[in-house]
Scaffold this motif. Sequence first.
Motif, PDB file in Angstrom:
ATOM      1  N   ILE A  91       0.833  -1.201   0.000  1.00 25.97           N
ATOM      2  CA  ILE A  91       0.000   0.000   0.000  1.00 25.97           C
ATOM      3  C   ILE A  91       0.872   1.257   0.000  1.00 25.97           C
ATOM      4  O   ILE A  91       0.613   2.224  -0.733  1.00 25.97           O
ATOM      5  CB  ILE A  91      -0.939  -0.001   1.222  1.00 25.97           C
ATOM      6  N   ALA A  92       1.933   1.241   0.806  1.00 30.43           N
ATOM      7  CA  ALA A  92       2.835   2.397   0.853  1.00 30.43           C
ATOM      8  C   ALA A  92       3.477   2.641  -0.503  1.00 30.43           C
ATOM      9  O   ALA A  92       3.608   3.791  -0.951  1.00 30.43           O
ATOM     10  CB  ALA A  92       3.905   2.165   1.920  1.00 30.43           C
ATOM     11  N   LEU A 126       0.900   4.239  -2.853  1.00 33.90           N
ATOM     12  CA  LEU A 126       0.625   5.638  -2.531  1.00 33.90           C
ATOM     13  C   LEU A 126       1.807   6.545  -2.868  1.00 33.90           C
ATOM     14  O   LEU A 126       1.622   7.708  -3.223  1.00 33.90           O
ATOM     15  CB  LEU A 126       0.280   5.767  -1.046  1.00 33.90           C
ATOM     16  N   SER A 138       4.017   5.952  -5.285  1.00 33.53           N
ATOM     17  CA  SER A 138       4.422   5.832  -6.687  1.00 33.53           C
ATOM     18  C   SER A 138       4.248   7.121  -7.493  1.00 33.53           C
ATOM     19  O   SER A 138       5.124   7.451  -8.300  1.00 33.53           O
ATOM     20  CB  SER A 138       3.673   4.682  -7.355  1.00 33.53           C
TER      21      SER A 138
END
Length: 324
Positions: free
Chosen positions: A29-30, A33, A35
């Motif tokens: 997820i990190a 986000l 990218s």
Amino acid sequence: MRVLANAADAVLERIDLLLDRFHRRPGVIAALLLSPSLLVLSVFAFFPLLYAVYISLFDTRRGSFIGAGNYARAWGDPEFWRSIKVTCYYALGTVPLSLAVSFAIAWLLFRVTFARGLFRTLYFLPYVTSAVAAATVWRALLRPQSGLVNLLLDSAGFETQKWLIEPRGILHLLTDGLVPVSFGPSLALCCIIAFDVWHSSGFMIVVFLAGLSSIPRQLEEGARLDGATTWQVVRHVSLPLLSPTIFFLLIVSAIKSFQSFNSFYALVSAPGEDTQNLIVYIYAQFYQNQQIGYGAAIAVVMCAAIVVLTIVQWRVVGRKVHYE
């Protein structure tokens, strides 16, 4: 309709399974986000840096690969070392002076009750003013023949100065020749330092005011009840609690001091040896001497020096920061 409903349920179930997997793997997820930001940084920061390293290995005039030849040339170039000396003088002058002046003004503004907003606006105005426009005014004030500063000095009976075109060191002038001419920053460089302290103090003042506002008032009041003087309150209460703010401003101002260009180029239209910092020297190699590879090599060296300086600040000064 049942077929469509079943297909929609299957898609939703599939999405739920993917979300469950993402929740179990927060790193994914990190990465998703981050990218977009990483893409922008890659295009406008990482790629230009890597390309600068690449072209620094070439003699761009001849189009030939020379490896570390440009770096070896910089090592033996006296003008390169003079620009480093000017940059160090400038950093040692602007960073501590800006921090001290900005904190003093912020501390006074924090305790002013009358026209507080007006005073804060007036001190912030130089920061939002164009550096080139402000430098033009400073050049007019510091003209050797018709500048207002020299006119005031002459009317008061003092010796006029060359200011922005004075290559002699400030210590040499203050000691009437006891200190060698080349020792210390020149008077012209001191004028540039004074301009940048004045121009950049508005940002630091605002940051210091935010830091002072976050300090609990009961701590200062308790220190005063214990008999502490104003200086003791500032030294033992305010400054330790402002250490994260001071550390942030120290990092930012140190990096900015190595990247300063506008003030040098706008105040001194033809920088000499005493006012040519690393950025002006790189600019000269790129646009005046057309030595792109050599200029890129110096830029890479400067980037590495900034990274090393920042790491040293984090390791040495960062240990003395109080976050609670």
